[in-house]
Design a protein around this motif. Structure first.
Motif, PDB file in Angstrom:
ATOM      1  N   SER A   1       5.732  -5.397   2.074  1.00  0.00           N
ATOM      2  CA  SER A   1       4.460  -5.919   1.485  1.00  0.00           C
ATOM      3  C   SER A   1       3.680  -5.911   0.409  1.00  0.00           C
ATOM      4  O   SER A   1       4.803  -6.318  -0.884  1.00  0.00           O
ATOM      5  N   SER A   2       2.790  -4.892  -0.299  1.00  0.00           N
ATOM      6  CA  SER A   2       2.932  -5.094  -1.518  1.00  0.00           C
ATOM      7  C   SER A   2       2.472  -3.444  -2.060  1.00  0.00           C
ATOM      8  O   SER A   2       2.832  -2.663  -1.410  1.00  0.00           O
ATOM      9  N   PRO A   3       2.373  -3.866  -3.603  1.00  0.00           N
ATOM     10  CA  PRO A   3       2.248  -2.350  -4.221  1.00  0.00           C
ATOM     11  C   PRO A   3       1.166  -1.374  -3.437  1.00  0.00           C
ATOM     12  O   PRO A   3       0.715  -0.187  -3.707  1.00  0.00           O
ATOM     13  N   LYS A   4       0.391  -2.018  -3.364  1.00  0.00           N
ATOM     14  CA  LYS A   4      -1.207  -0.821  -2.752  1.00  0.00           C
ATOM     15  C   LYS A   4      -0.247  -0.460  -1.280  1.00  0.00           C
ATOM     16  O   LYS A   4      -0.910   1.471  -0.817  1.00  0.00           O
ATOM     17  N   GLN A   5       0.533  -1.442  -0.457  1.00  0.00           N
ATOM     18  CA  GLN A   5       0.856  -1.171   1.193  1.00  0.00           C
ATOM     19  C   GLN A   5       2.014   0.889   1.017  1.00  0.00           C
ATOM     20  O   GLN A   5       1.924   1.353   0.628  1.00  0.00           O
ATOM     21  N   LYS A   6       2.621   0.659  -0.507  1.00  0.00           N
ATOM     22  CA  LYS A   6       3.954   1.327  -0.931  1.00  0.00           C
ATOM     23  C   LYS A   6       2.876   2.365  -1.487  1.00  0.00           C
ATOM     24  O   LYS A   6       3.159   3.706  -1.003  1.00  0.00           O
ATOM     25  N   MET A   7       2.224   2.137  -2.336  1.00  0.00           N
ATOM     26  CA  MET A   7       0.960   3.327  -2.922  1.00  0.00           C
ATOM     27  C   MET A   7       0.345   4.223  -1.675  1.00  0.00           C
ATOM     28  O   MET A   7       0.381   4.900  -1.644  1.00  0.00           O
ATOM     29  N   PHE A   8      -0.371   3.448  -0.757  1.00  0.00           N
ATOM     30  CA  PHE A   8      -0.452   4.779  -0.069  1.00  0.00           C
ATOM     31  C   PHE A   8      -0.181   5.269   0.866  1.00  0.00           C
ATOM     32  O   PHE A   8      -0.438   5.770   0.986  1.00  0.00           O
ATOM     33  N   PHE A   9       1.517   4.322   1.513  1.00  0.00           N
ATOM     34  CA  PHE A   9       2.016   4.725   1.632  1.00  0.00           C
ATOM     35  C   PHE A   9       2.563   6.734   1.133  1.00  0.00           C
ATOM     36  O   PHE A   9       2.877   7.260   1.322  1.00  0.00           O
ATOM     37  N   SER A  10       3.137   6.138  -0.136  1.00  0.00           N
ATOM     38  CA  SER A  10       3.190   7.523  -0.928  1.00  0.00           C
ATOM     39  C   SER A  10       1.626   8.477  -0.685  1.00  0.00           C
ATOM     40  O   SER A  10       2.236   9.513  -1.360  1.00  0.00           O
ATOM     41  N   LEU A  11       0.863   8.387  -1.015  1.00  0.00           N
ATOM     42  CA  LEU A  11      -0.218   8.556  -0.312  1.00  0.00           C
ATOM     43  C   LEU A  11      -0.556   9.717   0.464  1.00  0.00           C
ATOM     44  O   LEU A  11      -0.677  10.935   0.854  1.00  0.00           O
ATOM     45  N   CYS A  12      -0.509   8.601   1.872  1.00  0.00           N
ATOM     46  CA  CYS A  12       0.138   9.300   2.808  1.00  0.00           C
ATOM     47  C   CYS A  12       1.297  10.605   2.951  1.00  0.00           C
ATOM     48  O   CYS A  12       1.399  12.469   3.409  1.00  0.00           O
ATOM     49  N   SER A  13       2.658  10.444   2.219  1.00  0.00           N
ATOM     50  CA  SER A  13       3.279  11.254   2.472  1.00  0.00           C
ATOM     51  C   SER A  13       3.522  12.042   1.596  1.00  0.00           C
ATOM     52  O   SER A  13       4.222  13.280   1.045  1.00  0.00           O
ATOM     53  N   SER A  14       2.679  12.463   0.441  1.00  0.00           N
ATOM     54  CA  SER A  14       2.102  13.590  -0.357  1.00  0.00           C
ATOM     55  C   SER A  14       0.885  14.501   0.274  1.00  0.00           C
ATOM     56  O   SER A  14       1.346  15.757  -0.291  1.00  0.00           O
ATOM     57  N   TYR A  15       0.591  14.312   1.445  1.00  0.00           N
ATOM     58  CA  TYR A  15       0.413  15.152   2.915  1.00  0.00           C
ATOM     59  C   TYR A  15      -1.118  15.603   1.792  1.00  0.00           C
ATOM     60  O   TYR A  15      -1.632  16.418   2.279  1.00  0.00           O
ATOM     61  N   ARG A  16      -1.968  14.928   1.311  1.00  0.00           N
ATOM     62  CA  ARG A  16      -3.461  15.126   1.235  1.00  0.00           C
ATOM     63  C   ARG A  16      -4.191  15.220   1.743  1.00  0.00           C
ATOM     64  O   ARG A  16      -3.908  13.525   2.256  1.00  0.00           O
ATOM     65  N   ASP A  17      -5.237  14.599   1.293  1.00  0.00           N
ATOM     66  CA  ASP A  17      -6.297  14.257   2.452  1.00  0.00           C
ATOM     67  C   ASP A  17      -6.803  13.526   1.749  1.00  0.00           C
ATOM     68  O   ASP A  17      -6.997  12.738   0.800  1.00  0.00           O
ATOM     69  N   ILE A  18      -6.986  12.510   2.562  1.00  0.00           N
ATOM     70  CA  ILE A  18      -7.576  10.479   1.912  1.00  0.00           C
ATOM     71  C   ILE A  18      -8.840   9.884   3.107  1.00  0.00           C
ATOM     72  O   ILE A  18      -9.057  10.181   3.816  1.00  0.00           O
ATOM     73  N   LEU A  19      -9.689   9.825   1.639  1.00  0.00           N
ATOM     74  CA  LEU A  19     -10.773   9.516   2.159  1.00  0.00           C
ATOM     75  C   LEU A  19     -10.797   7.433   1.430  1.00  0.00           C
ATOM     76  O   LEU A  19     -11.189   7.349   0.404  1.00  0.00           O
ATOM     77  N   HIS A  20     -10.672   6.919   2.382  1.00  0.00           N
ATOM     78  CA  HIS A  20     -10.328   5.046   2.503  1.00  0.00           C
ATOM     79  C   HIS A  20     -11.084   4.204   2.910  1.00  0.00           C
ATOM     80  O   HIS A  20     -10.900   4.059   3.971  1.00  0.00           O
ATOM     81  N   CYS A  21     -12.429   3.798   2.741  1.00  0.00           N
ATOM     82  CA  CYS A  21     -13.489   3.582   2.670  1.00  0.00           C
ATOM     83  C   CYS A  21     -13.600   2.051   2.308  1.00  0.00           C
ATOM     84  O   CYS A  21     -14.982   1.714   1.760  1.00  0.00           O
ATOM     85  N   ASN A  22     -12.378   1.107   1.678  1.00  0.00           N
ATOM     86  CA  ASN A  22     -12.544   0.091   1.484  1.00  0.00           C
ATOM     87  C   ASN A  22     -11.398  -0.886   2.401  1.00  0.00           C
ATOM     88  O   ASN A  22     -10.775  -1.601   1.506  1.00  0.00           O
ATOM     89  N   LYS A  23     -11.134  -0.604   3.132  1.00  0.00           N
ATOM     90  CA  LYS A  23     -10.569  -1.445   4.256  1.00  0.00           C
ATOM     91  C   LYS A  23     -11.097  -2.677   5.481  1.00  0.00           C
ATOM     92  O   LYS A  23     -11.695  -2.331   6.283  1.00  0.00           O
ATOM     93  N   ARG A  24     -10.062  -3.130   4.906  1.00  0.00           N
ATOM     94  CA  ARG A  24     -10.822  -4.517   5.494  1.00  0.00           C
ATOM     95  C   ARG A  24     -10.501  -4.561   6.732  1.00  0.00           C
ATOM     96  O   ARG A  24      -8.979  -4.803   7.406  1.00  0.00           O
ATOM     97  N   PRO A  25     -11.339  -4.831   7.639  1.00  0.00           N
ATOM     98  CA  PRO A  25     -11.007  -4.860   9.659  1.00  0.00           C
ATOM     99  C   PRO A  25     -11.033  -6.031   9.737  1.00  0.00           C
ATOM    100  O   PRO A  25     -10.355  -6.819   9.336  1.00  0.00           O
ATOM    101  N   PHE A  26      -9.612  -6.757  10.822  1.00  0.00           N
ATOM    102  CA  PHE A  26      -8.780  -6.997  11.528  1.00  0.00           C
ATOM    103  C   PHE A  26     -10.175  -8.200  11.983  1.00  0.00           C
ATOM    104  O   PHE A  26      -9.932  -9.400  11.802  1.00  0.00           O
ATOM    105  N   TYR A  27     -11.438  -7.821  12.044  1.00  0.00           N
ATOM    106  CA  TYR A  27     -12.738  -8.714  12.936  1.00  0.00           C
ATOM    107  C   TYR A  27     -13.255  -9.739  11.938  1.00  0.00           C
ATOM    108  O   TYR A  27     -14.134 -10.701  12.160  1.00  0.00           O
ATOM    109  N   LEU A  28     -13.223  -9.263  10.604  1.00  0.00           N
ATOM    110  CA  LEU A  28     -13.789 -10.248   9.408  1.00  0.00           C
ATOM    111  C   LEU A  28     -12.922 -11.650   8.734  1.00  0.00           C
ATOM    112  O   LEU A  28     -11.651 -10.989   9.429  1.00  0.00           O
ATOM    113  N   LYS A  29     -13.392 -12.248   8.685  1.00  0.00           N
ATOM    114  CA  LYS A  29     -12.714 -13.645   8.470  1.00  0.00           C
ATOM    115  C   LYS A  29     -11.966 -13.076   7.589  1.00  0.00           C
ATOM    116  O   LYS A  29     -12.145 -12.523   6.682  1.00  0.00           O
TER     117      LYS A  29
END
Length: 704
Positions: free
Chosen positions: A219-247
């Protein structure tokens, strides 16, 4: 050789909350231990004599002191940066076993079936008797660093006082930035590597993405960065995630990242089973503290989702991203597709095939409503997923699952059932280390309080004796500190005060927090040009007084204008059901001509109310956001619109306001205060919202 005497002096300082749950017993093995071993009070000595044949010299007497400490058992790590090497530890080699309770499935909690033994691992963490260690194990992974950390009392006391102290632009997302507590982990982050991901998972992820993206990398650098955030084991609040049901294209990169993180965590946890064989081989030469890798129960990952159709998407993708080395067979896939798939999926199964994506039925509803609710709308589900050597088991018993996917309300019912029935328990929630809440915005439309209740009941000491060797349990589990090690990831299309409150007060990960902040452009451009939108700000001193201040402003300033209108057709739109009830009771006390359209209104009453309002038999219609979310009605006959409280979902604003199309009075009035800033900026934009909450004047007009 003359006999050698081994004296073990044990001083047990045990916390009351641990002692009440852990019953100590000693298993004597064929003369290895002599008599006199048992449970003793504080400061008592227990002598264990071991007879050995040797030369003429008597070996030195060895004395091991197990000091009284804050916890029953403290972990002692190998010396290295970031670890506390002064904590006391037990030198006892032989483990204390407890009788496990038997659960509903007939398996002991935490026990392994025959096919679990020898769970495949592509890494070796610890060498034995000179055997080579794999290259990956030369450096501790983020998984090991996170779970092996010895949390100090100062760190625990400082959790609730942490402030967001740094910010970094979000890669791949315009007008967005990450803010966080503690160390800025994004400053020197290498987004070109998936650090901490097991090699087989990494390779399979790339292969799976290549098949669907035409040969591109992950995918994109955004995906790699988010996985790196997950693997850092910090708590994450990501509330700008485009949902599948929008255009537009769904932001599947985020879903892939948290699924891979979950799989990686599960497989690294299962790698600890290798230590059973190592302990058997090392026997009395083993350092017991080195193998403190167990917990109370097996489940490690909990994923909260709002709808069965979304569960279907997530589990299907999880299976696709599981390497063949871990998955030769998927059990109960047909049952899963029947329960969680849509009617199209069920028909395909009966015909011997299964489609990837079911198309929604044709409807007059807007497209995003059709996609979101066009599948399986069931909101009562809970499923366990278990990984064995070569099989992925769906619908596994919750106590023996690795991953649990559930609706928050379903878990709340389990918790209440366990509270009223002593034979039931929710101990499978006691050892969760990763909590993922996806589509938090949809869950908020259901009832976020259920999520709040679930989080409150996570990582508690089990009510029954765990089927685990107590000497193998990580010390921070016994100390009731596991909530400080749990990672919480909250994902959604937007945030609100309830979500922020849970993230700020219920997520206590010692690693810290990371939160995404974004600037909104607003949705005013989607409103019909002829409609005048008047925003009126009311003053409020505190959040406690906010509801009363809004109601008083409505009664004194807005309602007289409604009463002065000769014509009917006034629609009151409310964000909250409690506001809906308050307005209903007030209008009833005033003998007003009104009708109701709420989330609990029966279908027959809804049809009757819509007809009466359209024909002018009722002057006022009270309509809630939650009712609009589940039905997306297009109300006819609206002549005057009062937005009592702004909607949480920004796409609802133009839909509601555009109902004025064709009316004589193309005017909308919206009430707000500075406490509504999150909702306000999603509608009018971040920059105008900042001015509106602090400006001297309190009335603002928008007309495009």
């Amino acid at each position: 050789m003359p006999d050698a005497e081994l004296v073990v002096e044990v001083c047990l300082g045990v916390q009351n909350n641990v002692a009440s749950r852990v019953e100590e017993r000693v298993i004597r093995e064929n003369g290895r231990y002599g008599e006199g071993v048992g449970q003793h009070g504080k400061g008592k000595k227990v002598k264990v004599r071991e007879k050995k044949k040797g030369g003429n010299k008597e070996e030195k007497r060895k004395v091991v002191d197990v000091l009284e400490s804050h916890s029953m058992l403290e972990n002692d790590h190998d010396e290295g940066e970031g670890f506390d090497n002064e904590s006391p530890r037990s030198k006892v080699v032989e483990s204390l076993w407890q009788d496990p309770d038997v659960n509903d499935s007939g398996l002991t909690e935490g026990s392994e079936t025959e096919e679990d033994v020898g769970f495949h691992s592509d890494e070796e963490d610890i060498g034995i008797n000179g055997q080579p260690i794999s290259e990956d194990s030369l450096h501790l992974s983020s998984f090991d660093l996170h779970l092996q950390h010895n949390l100090s009392k100062e760190e625990i006391d400082s959790q609730r006082n942490r402030k967001f102290s740094w910010e970094t632009p979000a890669i791949g997302m315009s007008n967005c930035k990450w803010i966080g507590t503690g160390e800025n982990i994004l400053e020197d982050l290498d987004i070109n590597s998936c650090h901490g991901l097991k090699s087989k998972l990494s390779k399979h992820w790339m292969d799976a993405y290549n098949r669907t993206s035409g040969g591109k990398d992950i995918s994109s650098p955004k995906q790699k960065m988010f996985f790196s955030l997950c693997s850092s084991y910090r708590d994450i609040l990501h509330c700008n995630k485009r949902p599948f049901y929008l255009k537009g294209l769904e932001d599947t990169s985020i879903m892939d990242a948290y699924i891979m993180h979950s799989l990686n965590h599960v497989f690294r946890t299962r790698d600890c089973e290798k230590n059973d064989a190592k302990l058997t081989k090392l026997k009395e030469n083993a350092d017991s503290d080195r193998f403190r890798d167990q917990c109370f129960t097996r489940p490690k990952v909990l994923i909260l989702l709002p709808l069965a159709s979304i569960v279907y998407r997530v589990v299907k993708r999880l299976i696709q991203l599981t390497p063949s080395a871990y998955m030769v067979n998927v059990e109960h896939m047909d049952r899963f597709s029947t329960k969680f798939g849509s009617e199209e999926h069920k028909g395909d199964i009966e015909n011997g095939k299964e489609s990837e994506n079911a198309k929604p039925h044709k409807s007059s509803k807007v497209a995003d409503f059709q996609i979101l609710f066009g599948g399986n709308n069931e909101d009562d589900f809970m499923i366990g997923i278990k990984f064995t050597r070569k099989t992925v088991k769906l619908f596994s018993d919750f106590h023996t699952s690795d991953i649990i996917i559930a609706l928050a309300l379903c878990l709340v019912n389990k918790i209440e059932e366990a509270g009223s029935n002593k034979e039931k328990d929710v101990d499978f929630l006691s050892s969760l280390e990763v909590l993922i809440i996806d589509h938090a915005d949809v869950t908020s439309m259901q009832n976020w309080y259920h999520v709040h209740t679930v989080i409150e009941h996570l990582n508690r000491l089990p009510s029954k004796q765990p089927g685990t060797d107590v000497m193998r349990i990580r010390p921070w589990y016994l100390d009731d500190h596991s909530r400080f090690y749990r990672q919480t990831v909250i994902l959604g299309f937007y945030s609100n005060p309830d979500v922020n409150a849970s993230f700020n007060h219920q997520c206590l990960n010692y690693e810290g927090k990371v939160k995404l902040i974004n600037e909104c452009k607003g949705v005013l451009h989607k409103v019909l040009p002829k409609i005048r939108q008047i925003y009126e700000r009311f003053n409020v001193d505190s959040i406690v007084e906010a509801d009363d201040a809004r109601f008083d402003y409505f009664v004194k300033k807005v309602l007289p204008r409604i009463n002065d209108l000769d014509q009917g057709g006034t629609m009151l739109f409310t964000n909250s059901y409690f506001e809906f009830i308050r307005i209903r009771n007030f209008l009833k006390s005033q003998n007003a001509s009104f009708c109701l359209l709420g989330e609990y209104t029966t279908q027959s009453d809804i049809s009757r109310a819509r007809v009466c309002f359209y024909e002018g038999k009722r002057k006022i219609l009270v309509y809630t956001e939650r009712s609009h979310f589940y039905h997306r009605y297009k109300i006819r006959g609206v002549q005057n619109l009062i937005i009592y409280s702004l909607p949480e979902r920004k796409e609802f604003y133009p839909e509601i306001v555009n109902m004025l199309d064709g009316s004589d009075n193309m005017t909308c009035t919206a009430l707000f205060s500075y406490l509504d800033k999150l909702r306000l900026e999603r509608i009018v934009g971040t920059t105008p919202a900042k001015r509106m909450v602090v400006a001297e004047k309190g009335v603002f007009v928008f007309c495009h």
